[in-house]
Design a protein around this motif. Structure first.
Motif, PDB file in Angstrom:
ATOM      1  N   GLY A   1      33.671  49.108   5.091  1.00  9.26           N
ATOM      2  CA  GLY A   1      32.451  49.625   4.718  1.00  9.26           C
ATOM      3  C   GLY A   1      31.239  49.437   5.425  1.00  9.26           C
ATOM      4  N   VAL A   2      30.968  48.487   5.899  1.00  9.29           N
ATOM      5  CA  VAL A   2      29.714  47.810   6.471  1.00  9.29           C
ATOM      6  C   VAL A   2      29.817  48.575   8.183  1.00  9.29           C
TER       7      VAL A   2
ATOM      8  N   VAL B   1      29.391  52.645   7.780  1.00 11.38           N
ATOM      9  CA  VAL B   1      27.761  52.879   7.853  1.00 11.38           C
ATOM     10  C   VAL B   1      27.176  52.519   9.161  1.00 11.38           C
TER      11      VAL B   1
ATOM     12  N   SER C   1      32.940  52.298  -3.387  1.00  8.78           N
ATOM     13  CA  SER C   1      32.252  51.512  -2.440  1.00  8.78           C
ATOM     14  C   SER C   1      32.408  52.434  -1.158  1.00  8.78           C
ATOM     15  N   MET C   2      33.740  52.813  -0.729  1.00  9.87           N
ATOM     16  CA  MET C   2      33.685  53.456   0.465  1.00  9.87           C
ATOM     17  C   MET C   2      33.152  55.054   0.393  1.00  9.87           C
TER      18      MET C   2
ATOM     19  N   ASN D   1      30.470  55.800  -1.273  1.00  7.50           N
ATOM     20  CA  ASN D   1      28.926  55.418  -1.353  1.00  7.50           C
ATOM     21  C   ASN D   1      28.643  55.135   0.404  1.00  7.50           C
ATOM     22  N   SER D   2      29.563  54.548   0.886  1.00 11.45           N
ATOM     23  CA  SER D   2      29.542  54.230   2.514  1.00 11.45           C
ATOM     24  C   SER D   2      29.584  55.494   3.250  1.00 11.45           C
TER      25      SER D   2
ATOM     26  N   ARG E   1      26.099  57.146   2.997  1.00  9.87           N
ATOM     27  CA  ARG E   1      25.281  56.474   3.503  1.00  9.87           C
ATOM     28  C   ARG E   1      25.182  56.652   5.046  1.00  9.87           C
ATOM     29  N   GLY E   2      26.592  56.524   5.584  1.00 11.39           N
ATOM     30  CA  GLY E   2      26.777  56.494   6.949  1.00 11.39           C
ATOM     31  C   GLY E   2      26.364  57.901   7.577  1.00 11.39           C
TER      32      GLY E   2
ATOM     33  N   TYR F   1      23.628  60.750  -2.339  1.00  8.04           N
ATOM     34  CA  TYR F   1      23.829  59.510  -2.952  1.00  8.04           C
ATOM     35  C   TYR F   1      23.064  59.330  -4.142  1.00  8.04           C
TER      36      TYR F   1
ATOM     37  N   SER G   1      33.833  44.828  11.974  1.00 12.09           N
ATOM     38  CA  SER G   1      34.219  44.390  10.323  1.00 12.09           C
ATOM     39  C   SER G   1      34.867  42.795  10.274  1.00 12.09           C
TER      40      SER G   1
END
Length: 444
Positions: free
Chosen positions: A87-88, A91, A157-158, A160-161, A164-165, A172, A242
């Protein structure tokens, strides 16, 4: 433009000029606008989730509320190998480019990798079920619910990522209160049916994550943002970045959730409930505020070549943040703990300790995300630091919780965050160079 929104813009801009002694520029103005949009949506969501926590704590009492809190902690540990830090990475790399085809390539590759790690993780967790039950001091039913929560949390979570990305901040902001609304409505149904066990909170959480995650993905698909293709070179890049994100996830989950787990091991479910009431009124509040801020902050600074101006500005507002943060959290705790009810005793010194720990937590998170925005070089240092923090809190919890109880748990957290801040400050020059050796600023 809405008059309230314009008023908020003027207030924030005035505070910016008063504290930093400089005029606000176009990039900072855009950042503030996006932040205000997300804050309005997340603020409504936070009111809903706070009401859910307070009402749940009052209805269930410390013991059943403690069981629910433990389920949450276990779920947020089990989801780590499922998400695996992708996820990080999503983004980070999606926010660096405005090329739609490149973004789709990143999204599709991330989805496939995450689907694989989720399936493998679920199989391994089921095979290790007896061992996990013993380690976390939970029942088989609590583990199964926690496993389901972790899977739908990966989906949420994915989703929302991706938003954001792609910097879809309005979308969002809209979906955050939708999640809280579903949570409250379902909890109200269980309360009406007089369900007074941990299921009254755990099942609404499960459904709310699932509906919002699926809903966001459908919306993104309709807007033609999604892709499920796979690119080998993108996968290599994602896995490299990651890997450090996974280390951070593992370690941060330990220092976030280890308190509840050790309290459950050494004390009782009721003590877990008391700890969770204090935690929800302080550290969790800080985490919500930071996540709201970071929804805009991380993708924004990831697009900068030089993050030093961001660090320099944070250093200048730090005294205001520390004093105002501890005071504000303490006041909020005083109100929240009264709302939880008589089953949750109020201890002034424990409230001060939780308030100080909350501020240390946000301080550390700001540093950590600035390091991660630097790419692999910064992520390596961030990963090393969070591993050290996890070792510190794990070691201290063994010694402090049996002696000091709940205070020992939060004390171990405070020391761990302090260690993290010291280490990141120590690594700062290796990653960014001297803060005063910088161009005028790229945040204005």
């Amino acid at each position: 433009m809405n008059p309230t929104f314009r008023l908020l813009q003027r207030v924030v801009s005035s505070g910016y000029r008063a504290i930093l002694k400089e005029e606000i520029g176009p990039e900072a103005k855009n950042f503030i606008n996006n932040l205000l949009i997300v804050t309005l949506g997340s603020g409504l969501a936070s009111l809903g989730t706070f009401a859910f926590t307070i009402l749940g704590g009052r209805l269930l009492g410390p013991e059943e509320f403690g069981k629910f809190s433990l389920i949450q902690s276990v779920a947020f540990i089990l989801y780590i190998p499922m998400l695996a830090g992708f996820g990080v990475g999503l983004v980070k790399y999606a926010s660096e480019t405005s090329n739609l085809l490149q973004q789709k390539k990143i999204l599709g590759t991330t989805f496939r990798l995450t689907a694989l790690t989720t399936v493998v993780s679920v199989i391994v967790i089921l095979l290790l079920r007896p061992w996990i039950i013993e380690i976390f001091s939970i029942t088989p039913e609590m583990l199964i619910i926690a496993l389901f929560v972790s899977v739908v949390y990966v989906l949420s979570s994915m989703a929302n990522s991706v938003q954001r990305g792609l910097k879809l901040m309005k979308s969002y902001a809209v979906w955050q209160p939708v999640y809280a609304f579903i949570l409250l409505v379902l909890f109200g149904v269980f309360a009406f049916l007089r369900v007074d066990s941990f299921r009254a909170m755990a099942l609404p959480l499960l459904v709310a994550y699932g509906i919002t995650g699926l809903g966001i993905m459908i919306m993104l698909g309709v807007r033609n943002h999604l892709s499920f293709g796979y690119d080998y070179n993108t996968a290599k890049k994602l896995m490299k970045y990651s890997f450090f994100g996974l280390i951070v996830l593992i370690s941060s989950s330990i220092y976030t959730n280890v308190g509840r787990i050790f309290v459950a091991h050494y004390l009782t479910f009721s003590d877990v409930g008391v700890y969770s009431a204090y935690f929800g009124s302080s550290i969790n509040l800080g985490s919500i505020l930071f996540l709201t801020f970071n929804a805009v902050f991380f993708p924004t600074i990831s697009g900068y070549e030089d993050q030093r101006p961001v660090l320099a500005k944070f250093e200048r507002i730090l005294p205001y943040f520390v004093i105002g943060g501890i005071t504000g959290v303490f006041i909020f705790e005083s109100i929240a703990l009264r709302l939880f009810g008589e089953g949750y005793p109020r201890d002034i010194w424990l409230m001060v300790l939780f308030a100080a720990t909350t501020v240390l937590n946000i301080w550390y998170l700001v540093y950590s995300n600035v390091f991660n925005a630097k790419g692999l070089r910064g992520a390596k240092y961030s990963a090393v630091t969070v591993v050290i923090m996890a070792l510190v809190i794990f070691s201290l919890s063994f010694g402090l919780i049996p002696i000091f109880g709940v205070a020992g748990a939060v004390g171990a957290s405070a020391i761990s965050f302090g260690v993290g801040i010291i280490f990141l400050r120590g690594f700062r020059q290796q990653v960014f160079g001297r803060l005063n050796d910088q161009p005028p600023t790229n945040l204005n």
